[in-house]
Structure formats: C-alpha cells, structure tokens
Design a protein around this motif. Structure first.
Motif, short mmCIF file in Angstrom:
data_model
loop_
_atom_site.label_atom_id
_atom_site.label_comp_id
_atom_site.label_asym_id
_atom_site.label_seq_id
_atom_site.Cartn_x
_atom_site.Cartn_y
_atom_site.Cartn_z
N ALA A 272 -14.97 7.53 21.56
CA ALA A 272 -14.42 6.89 20.36
C ALA A 272 -12.93 7.18 20.27
O ALA A 272 -12.13 6.30 19.96
N LEU B 293 -10.90 5.17 23.01
CA LEU B 293 -10.79 3.76 22.64
C LEU B 293 -9.82 3.61 21.48
O LEU B 293 -9.02 2.67 21.43
N GLY C 235 -19.44 8.75 14.83
CA GLY C 235 -18.32 9.55 14.31
C GLY C 235 -17.29 9.62 15.41
O GLY C 235 -17.55 9.26 16.54
N ALA C 236 -16.11 10.09 15.09
CA ALA C 236 -15.03 10.08 16.09
C ALA C 236 -15.20 11.18 17.13
O ALA C 236 -14.82 11.01 18.28
N SER D 180 -19.44 8.93 21.92
CA SER D 180 -19.26 8.93 20.48
C SER D 180 -18.74 7.57 20.06
O SER D 180 -17.89 6.99 20.71
N ILE D 181 -19.28 7.06 18.99
CA ILE D 181 -18.91 5.73 18.50
C ILE D 181 -18.59 5.82 17.03
O ILE D 181 -19.36 6.38 16.26
N ASN D 182 -17.47 5.24 16.64
CA ASN D 182 -17.16 5.19 15.23
C ASN D 182 -17.93 4.05 14.57
O ASN D 182 -18.48 4.17 13.51
N ASP E 46 -16.34 -1.95 16.63
CA ASP E 46 -15.01 -1.52 17.03
C ASP E 46 -15.01 -0.86 18.39
O ASP E 46 -13.96 -0.46 18.88
N PHE E 47 -16.19 -0.71 18.98
CA PHE E 47 -16.28 0.05 20.23
C PHE E 47 -15.86 -0.85 21.39
O PHE E 47 -16.65 -1.31 22.19
#
Lengths: 613, 416
Positions: free
Chosen positions: A529, A532, B170-171, B185-187, B191-192
């Motif tokens: 995350a 990116l 989460g960031a 991890s993905i916010n 948006d990924f």
C-alpha cells in the motif's frame, strides 16, 4: 560497477537485518563502512541525511561554503538566518503559540455550543472559552425546545448574505473563480457567511481559501481538530522550508523517541506546548534536559498515565465498599527505561520498574481537562526507601526521588549506547557498525549527554561518509513527501493535504499510538500500500494534482536523463532510465506532441531511486 | 499455461497493466480452475483492549453489578438497554443485537476469560505478543497469521500460489502478517493500482528490475497483486442478500474482504483492525445503548453481521475470529470507565464453527477469583482458539510451528 555492487551489498545487509529485535544477528559485512565516498557523493549524502532532501541549488551552495562548514552551521541552528517565508506560513497557526490552558479552552466542541445556545448549559467561566463560545452562539439560533441533536440554524441564512450566482460559484465554480470570490467577500460579513455555509461546502472551500479564511472554515467545521491541523501544517512547512534543517530532522527524531499520541484524551490539546517547550529547545542540547522536560510535561504524564499514579494507601485507610482503588501505575516507569533511556536489554528488571514508578508518584497535572500544568502532589508520593538499578534512594524524599532516577538513567552506560544506536540508525544505517556506536556512546558519557557532541562524533566519522551508509536508508513517508516537494522546488500554499497523504502512506503525523514512535527502519516502510501510495503521489505531484502544491514542470526540459539528474541530484540507475525511455516511446506513439517533462519528473520521484536517501 | 510465468514474462510486463484485456485476466484464472476452494481465515484485532465484561455480560453473577454500579449492562428485561440473553448466565451488549441471530443459528461461538498469559498491561507489548503469537518474547520477528498459511500445494512449483493469499487492510503491514510468506497491505481495493495509466507499466518495470533487493521484493509482489485486483476493480460490488455494511473503516474493510473472497483470487488469510476501545473514561453513556462502547459495538456488530449475510453460502469456507490485547478491570474506576485488565472475550463465526454457545471455564468475579485482585482471570489461552482455527479450519497441522513455544494447545472444540 563498484557503486552498484556496494549498493547491492548494503541492501543485502539491510534485508538481512530487517527483523525487529533479534538476539542472534546474522553475520553482517561492515567492510562497506570503511570505503570512502567521493567528494560529490559526500555532499549529496550530507544533504540527504541532515536535511529533508536537497532543493535545486543546494548542492552548489554547500560546495561553495564547504561541506565541513555547512555541517558545523547546521549543528548551530541559532547561527542560521531563518527563511522569512516560513514565519509567514506559521503565522495563522495560532494554537501553536498558545499556553496549554489556552489551547484547552479556545476551541469549544459543537456539543458545548449547542448546549449553551439551547440554554441547557451556562457560558463557561474561563474567559477564552467564554469568548469562543459566545462568538459561535451569537450566530446561531436554535429552537429553545429543540432536542439534543436538533441542527443549529444560522441566525442569517446564506441566501440573505450572498446572491444565487455567488452561491453557485462557491459550490461548483472553477478554482480561480472560487478564490476570487472568497477574496472579495466583505470583511464584516465573512464570519456570518462562514457560519451560514453547510459543513460540506466549508470543507470543499478549504483549498481555495486564504489561510485566514481557511482558519474560520476550520473553526466552524471541526474546532476540535484545529490543534492537530496546526501541528501537522507546521511540521510540513518546517520540514520543507526551514533553513535549520538538521534542527527539524532532530525535532522529528526526538518527538518520535519521546512519542506522545495526540488522540489520547487531553493530549489532544497538550501537544503544541509539548513540542514547543519540552522537545524543540533541547534537540541539540543535553539529554538530561530532554528527560527532565518530557518527564515533567503534562503531555507525557497524561499519555503514559503517570499523572494517576499514586502510592497505594495503607490497608487501614482503604476506601470502604466497592469504590475503585487507585494505586501505582507503572506505564511511564517502564517506557522511561525501555524506550527513552536504557533500551529493552539495558539491564533493568521488573523490580526496577516498580521502584522507578514509586519514585514518580506525585508527579502529576493540575486539572488536566482544563490544560493545567505540572504539579508535584506530595500527599500521594510514596516516601519509602527505594532501590533503583542498585542505587539506594533514602526514605522521606519528595519530588527529588524522581530527579535522582533521571540522573541515574541519564548517566547509565546503557543509555549512552541506546541513544547513540538510535541516532546512528536514523542518520547512518539500520544496522550501524558497532565501533561507530561505541565511539558515539563514549562521547555521550564524556560530555554528560551533550547531543551536539554525539552528533559531531557521528558526522565526522568515516562510517558516516562511507559506501555502507550511502543510500542505505529508505525514506519514511514524511521524508519522501518533503523531499519530493523540496526536490521539485514546489510552492506550497496549503500543507494539510500533504499531511493527509503522509498518513495514507502509513505515517499519520502525531498519531502513533504506541510509545515507540515511528521507526526509521527500512522494513517498516516497504509495504504494498505504501509503495503504490508513493507512486501515485509522485505522478500527482508533478502534474499539479495535489491540492495546495504547485510544481513548475517547465523547469525540466525534454531530456529525461537530465530531468532525472535534476530530481535525484545524481544519475538515475540504468533500470530507471530504461523504463522511462520505454515509457516515452510508448507516449510518442499514443500521444505524439504531448509534453512529457511533468510525467518524467513524476516517474523519477516514484522510482526506487527516489525512495532512498 | 502457467499463470504466474505468464504474468512474470517481460513481454507481459511491457504490455502493461491497464492494457491487459479483462477477458485475458479472467482466462488466466480459468487456467487454474478448478483448484480446490481454499479455506479463509479472517482476523479482526480490536486495538486498545475492549471491555469484554461489558461485551458479553455475565448478568447471572451478582458481583458484576457490585463491581460496576454505574456502568454495568442491566439484566435482560427485553428493553433496548439491557443485555440480550444468550444462555441464562451470559448476555450480549444490546448494541450487538445483529449478532444474536447468528448465535442462535449456531454459527457464532464465544470464548470468555481468554487471552494472553503474559502479565503485561502495556498496549504496545501486549499487541506485539498477540500478533507475533509468542507472549513474553520480544525477539520474534514474524507473525502468527503469516506462519499460519498452509504450505503451497505443490512445493516444487510455488507458482500456483496467489500473490494475494494474505491481505491486510490499512497502510502498514501488521506484525501478525510479517514473515516468510507474501502478504500485501491494501488501503482500499479500488485505489490499489497506479492511477495514471502512463505510469503503471513503467513503475512495474523499474521495481521488477531494480537492484535494490528490499524494494524489488515488495515491488514485484505489489504489481502481481495489482494485476489480480484489476478484474475486481472493474466491477461495482453489490453485497448479496441485502447485506448493508456500516460506513466506517471496519465495515468497508469487511466488505472488501468479502469481495475478494467471492472473486476467487486465492485469498486465504485476511487481517484488519479497529481501534478506539481504550475506554478509561466515560465508557458508558447515560444508558447502555449510548456512549463510546455502544457506538463501537454498533459498528462492530453491524460489520460482522453484514459480512456474514453478504457471504451467504460461502461462509462454509470462511471463519472470522476477533481478539484484543487484554481485557479491562472487573471493577469500574472513578471515571465511568475501566482500566487495563487481563482476560477478555473472543468471537468466532463461520460455517464450520460449533456456535450457539459460550466456551471457556468461567472463573468468577469474587475478589479471590480475580487476577491480581483486579482483573478477570484467564482460563483459556488465545493460542488455543487461534491454534484450533489454524489447524482444523485452515488445515495447517503444524500448530507448534505457528505458535512456537506453545507445545500443548487445548482446542476448545470450536471447529466442527
């Protein structure tokens, strides 16, 4: 070839040691720390480490002055003339200049205003709070028999203050139309207009408003956020614009070392005073002073609960029934030793934690909810004899018991080693050579904890200016964004969106829950995350899609290799250059004639090259 | 054709993300089908030490009311501010009403008086210990959820493993998911990606080829995951069965986890967290259904219930487990709140959970039954609960490797 091998070795080392606390460290090759950097590399390296990244012209300026002289100057920030533009940016952020009790009262929550407006609560006694509430209440009218959550209607509705045209422009006009309209609003009507706007509209207009108007919008929408807003903006402006860069880097370092979480209760309004009075004055001073200032700060006392820590009463005096018993709180004592001074393996025991906590009983806050200051409450102090790290503290003492603890800790060899290690980890590499740490620790002890002296030992070392240290650190989100703004010479009119971005990348400012603060270790910041996020930010920044920030891409010509050199202040790696070259070929096919400098600069800022410092 | 080799070839990388036609992306997964549908474990961490005694209320014990004269949840009486009875002794906090039907249908299990044996009351240490899965040991570098991943089906050909086996929302990648196995991890799902199509393939090439080992590794994982996500991002997601997720971060994370599960991208473990539970002051409002705890539980209950409803039949393969670093004091403090305690409550819901009951031996709240005279005592180790889910639900039999140093776990019998 030599350089990329060294780089590879360093990364291998960094990777090998990316585990958090390992008892058994894999064999590390420290030989790279003996290999000296070229003169040019030294200058770039110094700027990378002592500042938040070079700006165009910085390398030349440092070379002209002489590297040694520049470093020496940074070690004496009081000798550096500060950027006058910075003061202008900081001027509207008034909560940062207020006393703690003032910040506690100056921003009353909407619930209080509603309660007063509905006649359910009287105006507050405190003059600052009273004035703040009155200002707001006057502008609303609420049905007197209204329920707790009935909306507050503005005394004068928006359509009586502005024409329909004007309201339309504010809602959906072009950015410069909005700006123009806002600037032209009559002074005597502005406050009423702001109150009359719905919350959503106020939010939207933040980016187009002048700093003064922005403040009014913020106060109307979320008064409880003002302090955080001021802190975050100031931090960004300082990192980007201050000439006293090392001071700012150290302010960030020491705040993280003595971390306080802004969202814990009263800490919400205690942080401006904390940062201003307990941290910043001592960043290059004496460690013992930092300890004293943080230990006695209401912010820390509240955050780590010491303000509630009391000597348990004698059995005969325990309250009857089920009334909760207060007692010793060991939270601060533990973190003081584990995180602030000795380090987790520094040689203290659980018994020491308890004894230190006993010494600190009585160190508390007057009226925390009203922003009171430090006070020593003798009544709740444990006056028994204590034994801390082998040192006997006689019975019958008062406030000085804790002072003695701070003396013991400040002078302890483990503290010298722990603090030196942390400084070296931030400024040299994640796994600094033991000899360097040993030398720094020695300076720490001989100078009685003089941080400037320890920094000198580090910055004069061959390890600092070595291949082992060069580009060894991955930038934290704050460093990445600040360095991107600095490298592109961007103009910042509104810093808060940058602070929000930093949060998105994983480092929400002032919001680290744990007392460890944000780590500077590479492994912490390399997640999907986050990567990116950095790439997306990079491309937005150079194409002027980041609110409040303007980059003039015309400064970059049409040669991508040259653009990369301007952004990185050194040559890009082959892989980065190749990838960009292919991108440009692709662009020429799809969109011939379209300008590419902004795209190229963005690609460089999002590249692996730029993530290192 | 092997999906991963295809993705990794430089020719593919050149075509770039964004220009891969959707049909091709789907075809790539079809090439793998039919692979056995993997079991999924979702872990939710309530950060801040949730007050378990007010979440699953021991209304059958008078001492609970003696210890909490102002903040106890009233005995079940059918009103909106009283506990929702579960088994005559325990009840749910009224704000957890959405979970009652799941409990009744036998798919929600509760474990009480469970937690970490380590005495620490430091949020930081306790969270660290619970996520590393080694209470008391600070030297552990990785996390239990990463170790929990079953070994790839075919050891000699790791390419059948999805790049998104392990996800956190989460960031930052949480401790629990750090380790040997790839975790992303993905916010936010949508948006990924690299938003600007002109940047996507260029960045991928830079990160795939860079000599910077640290950035190279995560860079590659990231772009593999991004490609996989693309097909998902193109579709708007409508939760099934009328499920409605609450708006906050937890609700949105759970919705995205559901989306990922249903998209069959190979998700096996997911982690998300929710904060705010550290209720030292004003835990409860004027009545049980208002105030800090009530608000948090409202959101919490709705998010879990929506997830359960949304997944429908797919819940057969999914288990959700909740945990918190420690509980809170049995006695209320002087501020209508509670302080750091010891044992707590865990929830487990899913298709193979033997729910509809409360597990764990209840230690009681009499003064001499309390831990250090102040907290709920521990009768089940959190590793018993997680260990059973990892072994019997996920299918990773190496439980001592997942929880090193914990050699004889006693599974409560949650998984059927």
């Amino acid at each position: 070839m030599r350089k990329s091998f060294a780089v590879w070795m360093t990364f291998f080392c960094a990777l090998a040691v990316s585990a958090r606390t390992t008892k058994k460290k894999p064999e590390i090759d420290y030989s790279q720390f003996q290999k000296k950097l070229s003169k040019d590399e030294q200058v770039l390296h110094a700027l990378d480490r002592l500042s938040f990244g070079p700006r165009p012209g910085d390398l030349g300026a440092v070379k002209k002055m002489g590297l040694k002289k520049w470093i020496d100057l940074q070690l004496h920030p009081e000798r550096i003339k500060e950027n006058p533009e910075l003061a202008k940016k900081l001027q509207p952020l008034e909560s940062l200049r207020m006393s703690q009790s003032a910040t506690a009262s100056a921003y009353p929550p909407p619930q209080l205003i509603r309660a007063v407006a509905q006649g359910r609560q009287p105006l507050p006694e405190d003059p600052i709070a009273r004035a703040a509430v009155e200002r707001q209440v006057r502008r609303f009218h609420i049905k007197k028999d209204g329920k707790d959550d009935s909306p507050m209607e503005p005394a004068v509705p928006l359509d009586q203050l502005l024409s329909r045209e004007q309201i339309k422009t504010l809602r959906s006009g072009a950015a410069d139309q909005k700006k123009e309209l806002l600037e032209a609003l009559p002074e005597d009507k502005v406050d009423d207009i702001v109150i009359a706007m719905p919350q959503g509209l106020r939010n939207q207009l933040m980016a187009s408003a002048s700093p003064v108007l922005r403040r009014k919008l913020l106060l109307a929408n979320s008064p409880q956020q003002v302090v955080f807003y001021d802190l975050a903006e100031a931090k960004l402006y300082r990192a980007i614009m201050s000439n006293r860069q090392l001071e700012e880097a150290l302010a960030d370092f020491w705040f993280n070392h003595f971390n306080v979480f802004i969202d814990k209760g009263s800490d919400r309004f205690m942080l401006p005073s904390y940062e201003r009075d307990a941290i910043r004055p001592h960043v290059l001073g004496r460690f013992r002073d930092l300890l004293e200032a943080t230990a006695s700060s209401p912010a820390m006392l509240f955050y780590l609960d010491n303000w509630q820590s009391v000597a348990p009463p004698a059995p005969s005096r325990r309250p009857a029934g089920n009334r909760p018993q207060r007692g010793l709180n060991e939270n601060y004592a533990r973190e003081l030793m584990e995180l602030h001074t000795l380090g987790v393996d520094g040689g203290y025991t659980q018994k020491d934690v308890t004894e230190v906590a006993r010494c600190f009983t009585g160190w508390t806050i007057k009226n925390p909810q009203q922003g009171g200051g430090f006070t020593f409450n003798e009544r709740v102090h444990d006056k028994g004899e204590k034994l801390v790290l082998g040192v006997r503290i006689p019975a019958g003492g008062g406030k000085e018991d804790a002072e003695k603890v701070l003396d013991i800790l400040a002078n302890h060899p483990s503290t010298a080693r722990f603090v030196s290690t942390k400084l070296a980890q931030r400024f040299v590499s994640d796994n600094p050579p033991p000899e360097l740490i040993a030398r720094m620790a020695k300076t720490f002890q001989h100078s009685h904890g003089d941080i400037r002296e320890v920094m000198k030992t580090m910055l004069n070392s061959k390890e600092f200016f070595s291949e082992g240290a060069y580009h060894a650190k991955v930038k934290t989100p704050l460093e990445m964004i600040a360095s991107a703004v600095r490298a592109t010479g961007a103009q910042v009119d509104y810093a808060f969106p940058l602070a929000q971005q930093i949060g998105q990348l994983g480092e929400p400012l002032y919001r680290k829950l744990e007392p460890t603060g944000y780590s500077s270790a590479n492994a912490e910041w390399v997640s999907s995350a986050s990567l990116l996020g950095r790439m997306n930010f990079a491309l937005s920044l150079t194409q002027n899609k980041v609110q409040g920030v303007t980059v003039d891409a015309a400064r970059y010509g049409d040669d991508p290799v040259e653009t990369a050199r301007q952004v990185l202040f050194t040559d890009a790696t082959q892989q980065t250059r190749d990838a960009i070259a292919r991108a440009l070929l692709d662009q020429k096919e799809k969109n011939p004639g379209a300008p590419t400098p902004a795209l190229v600069a963005g690609l460089v800022i999002g590249s692996p090259d730029f993530q290192r410092r | 054709m092997n999906r991963r080799i295809f993705l990794k070839s430089s020719a593919m990388a050149m075509v770039g993300i964004g220009s891969t036609p959707a049909w091709l992306s789907r075809a790539l997964y079809a090439a793998d089908a039919p692979s056995p549908r993997k079991k999924v474990l979702v872990a939710i961490f309530q950060r801040g030490a949730v007050d378990g005694l007010n979440v699953v209320v021991p209304h059958g014990e008078q001492r609970y009311y003696d210890l909490r004269p102002t903040i106890a949840v009233a005995r079940p009486d059918g009103t909106a501010d009283s506990a929702i009875d579960l088994d005559g002794f325990f009840g749910l906090h009224p704000s957890l009403k959405p979970l009652k039907p799941i409990y009744d249908s036998g798919r929600l299990a509760i474990v009480h008086a469970v937690g970490s044996p380590d005495p620490t009351r430091s949020h930081f240490d306790a969270q660290d210990y619970m996520e590393s899965g080694t209470p008391g040991r600070k030297a552990t570098a990785d996390g239990w959820l990463n170790r929990a991943l079953p070994a790839a089906l075919d050891k000699t050909d790791p390419v059948h493993t999805s790049p998104v086996r392990a996800i956190s929302f989460g960031a930052d990648l949480p401790r629990a998911l750090r380790g040997r196995n790839e975790a992303v991890s993905i916010n936010n799902l949508n948006d990924f990606q690299v938003r600007d199509p002109r940047g996507a393939s260029t960045f991928e090439s830079m990160y795939a080829n860079t000599a910077d080992k640290v950035l190279n590794g995560t860079g590659r994982e990231t772009f593999e995951a991004v490609k996989l996500m693309q097909s998902i991002q193109k579709q708007t997601y409508t939760p099934a069965n009328g499920a409605r997720y609450p708006n906050g971060r937890l609700g949105q994370s759970m919705k995205q986890i559901a989306q990922l599960i249903k998209s069959d991208v190979g998700l096996e473990v997911a982690f998300t967290d929710v904060g705010g539970w550290d209720t030292h002051v004003n835990e409860v409002g004027q009545k049980a259904s208002v105030g800090q705890l009530a608000n948090l539980l409202n959101d919490f209950g709705q998010a879990l219930a929506a997830f359960y409803q949304d997944l429908g039949d797919r819940m057969a393969d999914v288990s959700v487990v909740t945990m918190s670093e420690f509980g809170r004091t049995a006695r209320e403090n002087g501020n209508r709140g509670t302080d750091h305690g010891h044992a707590n409550v865990m929830f487990a819901l899913g298709g193979d959970i033997q729910g509809g009951k409360i597990y764990g031996k209840w230690p009681g709240l009499a003064q001499e039954q309390l831990y250090e005279n102040r907290d709920l005592n521990l009768t089940t180790d959190f590793r018993d609960v997680l260990g059973e889910l990892v072994t019997r639900h996920l299918g990773n039999r190496q439980v001592t490797a997942v929880f090193p140093g914990y050699d004889s776990p006693k599974f409560p019998g949650l998984v059927g």
